[in-house]
Motif scaffolding. Structure first.
Motif, mmCIF file in Angstrom:
data_model
loop_
_atom_site.group_PDB
_atom_site.id
_atom_site.type_symbol
_atom_site.label_atom_id
_atom_site.label_comp_id
_atom_site.label_asym_id
_atom_site.label_seq_id
_atom_site.Cartn_x
_atom_site.Cartn_y
_atom_site.Cartn_z
ATOM 1 N N SER A 30 17.418 18.832 6.558
ATOM 2 C CA SER A 30 17.350 20.479 6.427
ATOM 3 C C SER A 30 17.475 21.229 5.061
ATOM 4 O O SER A 30 16.335 21.815 5.585
ATOM 5 N N THR A 31 18.373 20.477 4.908
ATOM 6 C CA THR A 31 18.528 21.031 3.845
ATOM 7 C C THR A 31 17.381 20.971 2.361
ATOM 8 O O THR A 31 16.986 22.010 1.883
ATOM 9 N N ILE A 32 16.751 20.105 2.033
ATOM 10 C CA ILE A 32 15.853 19.111 1.400
ATOM 11 C C ILE A 32 14.241 19.935 1.037
ATOM 12 O O ILE A 32 13.723 19.830 0.701
ATOM 13 N N GLY A 33 14.277 20.228 2.923
ATOM 14 C CA GLY A 33 13.105 20.334 3.993
ATOM 15 C C GLY A 33 13.372 22.001 3.401
ATOM 16 O O GLY A 33 12.116 22.694 2.873
ATOM 17 N N GLY A 34 14.395 22.928 2.778
ATOM 18 C CA GLY A 34 14.155 24.213 2.986
ATOM 19 C C GLY A 34 14.057 24.240 1.675
ATOM 20 O O GLY A 34 13.336 25.089 0.545
ATOM 21 N N TYR A 35 14.306 23.233 0.573
ATOM 22 C CA TYR A 35 14.118 23.394 -0.864
ATOM 23 C C TYR A 35 12.825 22.849 -1.331
ATOM 24 O O TYR A 35 11.778 23.790 -2.290
ATOM 25 N N VAL A 36 12.541 21.893 -0.193
ATOM 26 C CA VAL A 36 10.497 21.784 -0.510
ATOM 27 C C VAL A 36 9.386 23.115 0.026
ATOM 28 O O VAL A 36 8.895 23.246 -0.746
#
Length: 111
Positions: A30-36
């Protein structure tokens, strides 16, 4: 191109999923999703880990030129070059030399 766009591009070019990338860095998907998605940004340590993972600089990820007009373009060129096979790199270099020779011929004709 902003950080989220560059990150999305790098993930796509590596042909991995966001989940795989998250697992490789031991970060919540979910953190990576937020970055993307551009909703959040990494802290400095995570930014360094992302840069090392993709073999790019933090400046590249943040779109910061280094006092050179074409630095970001040069870094993009180097990143693409490093992703190629040895044979592709050799062909790429030869193609670049063709452009250099053509430019030199144009310059010579102008004189």
């Amino acid at each position: 191109m902003n950080f989220s766009e560059k990150l999305r591009l790098l993930i796509d070019e590596e042909n991995i999923t966001q989940k795989q990338f998250a697992n490789d860095l031991n970060i919540a998907p979910s953190t990576i999703g937020g970055y993307v998605q551009g909703i959040s940004e990494p802290d400095f340590e995570t930014l360094k880990r992302i840069a090392l993972y993709f073999n790019v600089s933090a400046d590249y990820l943040l779109n910061i030129p280094e006092n050179k007009i074409n630095n970001l373009a040069e870094e993009e060129l180097l990143r693409v070059f490093r992703s190629m096979t040895i044979e592709q790199q050799q062909l790429y270099i030869e193609q670049g030399k063709v452009f250099v020779r053509a430019n030199n011929q144009i310059k010579a004709k102008k004189k």
